[in-house]
Design a protein around this motif. Structure first.
Motif, PDB file in Angstrom:
ATOM      1  N   LYS A  97       0.274  -3.904  -7.770  1.00  0.00           N
ATOM      2  CA  LYS A  97      -0.202  -2.650  -7.177  1.00  0.00           C
ATOM      3  C   LYS A  97      -1.077  -1.883  -8.156  1.00  0.00           C
ATOM      4  O   LYS A  97      -2.099  -1.302  -7.768  1.00  0.00           O
ATOM      5  N   VAL A 134      -4.510  -3.653  -8.329  1.00  0.00           N
ATOM      6  CA  VAL A 134      -5.354  -3.354  -7.172  1.00  0.00           C
ATOM      7  C   VAL A 134      -6.023  -1.991  -7.345  1.00  0.00           C
ATOM      8  O   VAL A 134      -7.229  -1.830  -7.126  1.00  0.00           O
ATOM      9  N   GLN A 165     -10.263  -2.029  -7.956  1.00  0.00           N
ATOM     10  CA  GLN A 165     -10.950  -1.929  -6.677  1.00  0.00           C
ATOM     11  C   GLN A 165     -12.403  -1.459  -6.805  1.00  0.00           C
ATOM     12  O   GLN A 165     -13.205  -1.665  -5.887  1.00  0.00           O
ATOM     13  N   ARG A 174      -1.532 -11.978  -6.708  1.00  0.00           N
ATOM     14  CA  ARG A 174      -1.193 -11.136  -5.556  1.00  0.00           C
ATOM     15  C   ARG A 174      -2.254 -10.063  -5.348  1.00  0.00           C
ATOM     16  O   ARG A 174      -2.680  -9.802  -4.227  1.00  0.00           O
ATOM     17  N   LYS A 230      -5.669 -10.879  -3.508  1.00  0.00           N
ATOM     18  CA  LYS A 230      -5.715 -10.916  -2.043  1.00  0.00           C
ATOM     19  C   LYS A 230      -6.242  -9.601  -1.469  1.00  0.00           C
ATOM     20  O   LYS A 230      -6.771  -9.587  -0.354  1.00  0.00           O
ATOM     21  N   SER A 231      -6.107  -8.523  -2.231  1.00  0.00           N
ATOM     22  CA  SER A 231      -6.616  -7.217  -1.794  1.00  0.00           C
ATOM     23  C   SER A 231      -7.933  -6.862  -2.464  1.00  0.00           C
ATOM     24  O   SER A 231      -8.415  -5.735  -2.328  1.00  0.00           O
TER      25      SER A 231
END
Length: 429
Positions: free
Chosen positions: A97, A100, A104, A129, A132-133
């Motif tokens: 988290k 990400v 971003q 993980r 993927k975002s």
């Protein structure tokens, strides 16, 4: 372009070699005007930031290293199979988290040993993980140790150390490891690239030399000549630029000349320097290929330590001097591994050059009781070009000299950034 460097450093001690590698990479990217952020562990102390890590252009991002208020322990999962600790996946999800959120807004994420090291397995799982975002982010995965053999049996999450990530290039510091790196991650060799580790030579040298470097390119010249001396016509400065110019014109080797000069009563410095520059340009140098340290604020001479440091960088020493009683600068240049070109007609230079294996040319000279005067057939230009070509060939054949020159010209940050790193960041290779 915005780039993130993912390290997960928990400290910045220079004894950890990767800290120095990353510091050099940050410097070269900031100099290339790349917007940059660095991701480290939340436990990395601000008080340990030094040098380039303090640059205000650098965005400093701390990634969580606690789970339910308890510090995350980095276990070394170097074995290809086994059992991870109970909270492994929860920790990976929490770290993901943060990744990400931090990534971003970037175009490229450079990872240093995150996919390779066993103690980074939780971060390895987390970045997969997070990816993927982050469909728009490209990744460069640097490995800084010998690639490991790919095991026959793979189990998640241990398989992450041997599994490619989408939209990722794998990078190694030498070509010799590319094949093994491709085998480790089961990717084509074309999906791997090389980015050298750099040797920041200029940063190791004095501020005086760095000032010279701000006025003339010391690192990228194929031929770099340094000539210290009193600014008198007897030192034949103009013959240095003439030969250097002929070398550049005949061999197409980029050539730079630094004069570490100090004043003489023989001739006004400004007038003689104009003559020296004119001769250099007539024979093939550009106006920016010559510099006098007296024009950089060192009117009374350049520090001797700085001269020796410049000799450490240079590879060619030209001495067409009209008269010498010994030639101490010859010894200084030779001690720093320069190819010596001396005036054969000067007895002291001939004696010293014979002992040191110098290359000889002939210029006007003062001998014991008489002077010599050279005539060049068909021309002085032809004489310089003929010998200049020979000199460059001898320099190429000298393995030690070739190594010295290549280290200076191809293992510094600007060359590496321009030829290896930036093409990867821009997708040009």
């Amino acid at each position: 372009m915005k780039v993130a460097i993912l390290t997960m450093f928990s400290g910045l001690a220079t004894t950890y070699s990767l800290v120095n590698v990353v510091a050099d990479q940050i410097k070269m990217l900031l100099e290339a005007q790349v917007e940059l952020k660095i991701l480290v562990s939340e436990t990395c102390p601000d008080a340990e930031r030094w040098g380039i890590f303090l640059d205000p252009r650098l965005e400093w991002v701390k990634i969580t290293n606690t789970h339910h208020g308890v510090p995350i322990v980095w276990h070394d999962y170097s074995a290809p199979t086994g059992t991870v600790h109970e909270t492994f996946y929860e920790e990976a999800e929490q770290i993901a988290k943060d990744y990400v959120q931090a990534l971003q807004d970037v175009d490229v994420c450079i990872m240093h040993d995150i996919l390779y090291q066993g103690w980074h397995l939780v971060h390895n799982a987390a970045i997969r993980r997070a990816q993927k975002s982050l469909p728009g982010v490209r990744f460069l995965a640097f490995t800084h140790s010998l690639p490991v053999n790919r095991p026959q049996n793979l189990e998640e999450p241990f398989s992450f150390r041997f599994t490619a990530m989408p939209n990722t290039r794998f990078v190694y510091p030498s070509y010799s490891g590319v094949e093994a790196l491709a085998r480790q991650y089961d990717v084509p060799q074309g999906n791997c690239a090389v980015v050298y580790n750099s040797l920041p030579l200029l940063e190791m040298l004095s501020q005086d030399v760095q000032k010279v470097a701000g006025s003339i390119d010391l690192l990228n010249a194929d031929i770099l000549a340094v000539y210290p001396g009193r600014l008198t016509t007897g030192k034949r400065f103009e013959k240095v630029t003439a030969l250097a110019g002929a070398i550049q014109r005949k061999t197409e080797q980029s050539t730079r000349v630094i004069f570490c000069d100090f004043p003489s009563a023989d001739i006004p410095g400004r007038i003689y320097k104009d003559t020296i520059r004119m001769e250099g340009q007539k024979f093939g140098l550009g106006a920016g290929d010559m510099v006098f340290t007296s024009d950089l604020g060192y009117e009374q001479g350049f520090p001797r330590r700085g001269v020796l440091e410049l000799f450490m960088l240079s590879n060619l020493f030209l001495c067409p001097s009209y008269s010498e009683s010994f030639g101490l600068t010859v010894l200084e240049a030779a001690s720093r591994g320069n190819f010596l070109v001396l005036n054969e007609a000067v007895p002291a230079l001939k004696e010293l050059g014979d002992r040191l294996g110098a290359y000889f040319m002939r210029w006007d000279a003062r001998n014991f009781g008489y002077d010599t005067h050279e005539r060049y057939v068909p021309s002085e230009q032809a004489y310089y070009e003929e010998h200049g070509e020979r000199i460059v060939n001898f320099m190429r054949e000298d393995r030690s000299l070739r190594a010295k020159t290549r280290v200076r010209t191809q293992y510094h940050g600007a060359w590496i950034c321009r030829n290896q790193l930036m093409p990867l960041l821009t997708g040009a290779m």
